[in-house]
Design an enzyme around this catalytic site. Structure first.
Site, short mmCIF file in Angstrom:
data_model
loop_
_atom_site.label_atom_id
_atom_site.label_comp_id
_atom_site.label_asym_id
_atom_site.label_seq_id
_atom_site.Cartn_x
_atom_site.Cartn_y
_atom_site.Cartn_z
N LYS A 1 45.74 58.24 29.43
CA LYS A 1 47.30 58.60 29.60
C LYS A 1 47.69 58.19 30.98
O LYS A 1 48.72 58.73 31.42
CB LYS A 1 47.19 60.23 29.38
CG LYS A 1 46.68 60.73 28.23
CD LYS A 1 47.70 60.10 26.92
CE LYS A 1 47.19 60.85 25.69
NZ LYS A 1 47.65 59.99 24.50
N CYS A 2 46.99 57.16 31.56
CA CYS A 2 47.47 56.66 32.92
C CYS A 2 48.29 55.41 32.59
O CYS A 2 48.37 54.84 31.80
CB CYS A 2 46.22 56.31 33.39
SG CYS A 2 46.54 55.43 35.24
N GLY A 3 49.13 55.39 33.78
CA GLY A 3 50.08 54.13 33.79
C GLY A 3 49.69 52.69 33.66
O GLY A 3 50.01 51.84 33.39
N LEU A 4 48.17 52.76 34.05
CA LEU A 4 47.27 51.44 34.29
C LEU A 4 46.57 51.52 32.90
O LEU A 4 45.94 50.19 32.87
CB LEU A 4 46.37 51.75 35.19
CG LEU A 4 46.97 52.19 36.49
CD1 LEU A 4 45.83 52.36 37.50
CD2 LEU A 4 47.69 50.71 37.10
N THR A 5 46.89 51.99 31.89
CA THR A 5 46.24 51.61 30.50
C THR A 5 46.45 50.37 30.12
O THR A 5 45.27 50.01 29.40
CB THR A 5 46.55 52.69 29.46
OG1 THR A 5 48.05 52.83 29.10
CG2 THR A 5 46.18 54.24 29.78
#
Length: 135
Positions: free
Chosen positions: A34-38
């Site tokens: 659920k990270c913006g870096l996915t």
């Protein structure tokens, strides 16, 4: 002996010896679904697909220590990563990368790295490239 002295555990509870990866380059990364870096899952999977037959291994260590961005359980980690991100590389059970319950692999990696990062992982998708000898 380096990194090869440790073991990891899959989301299903199966133990894998890091010594099984002797002679291979290992890319280790702490992940979170659920990270913006996915979007980095795409690149990691591309590395896995391109180099898996050339003695390069990608291992993802799901971690929920940064903003609660890995809410999946061990039972659902692989399914979520496969369905949502196309991940087929090796994942471990949920892991802590900082604090008193830091996984031994990350204790080793942080002690070996030092320098800029010091002894603390700063966020999701921190990567470590380990040579064929486990260093």
């Amino acid at each position: 002996m380096g990194l090869h002295q440790f073991v990891i555990t899959t989301p299903q509870g199966k133990t894998i010896k890091m010594s099984d990866f002797k002679g291979k380059v290992i890319l280790i990364v702490n992940t979170a679904t659920k990270c913006g870096l996915t979007p980095q899952f795409d690149g990691l999977e591309q590395i896995h697909q391109t180099y898996k037959d050339k003695n390069i291994v990608v291992i993802g260590f799901p971690c929920n220590q940064f903003g609660g961005q890995e809410p999946e359980t061990n039972d659902s980690i692989e399914e979520s990563c496969r369905i949502n991100f196309g991940v087929t590389f090796q994942l471990t059970e949920k892991t802590e990368v900082n604090g008193v319950n830091t996984h031994p692999v990350f204790e080793y990696l942080k002690n070996e790295l030092g320098g800029f990062f010091g002894k603390k992982i700063k966020w999701n998708f921190t990567k470590f490239l380990v040579d064929k000898e486990g260093k």
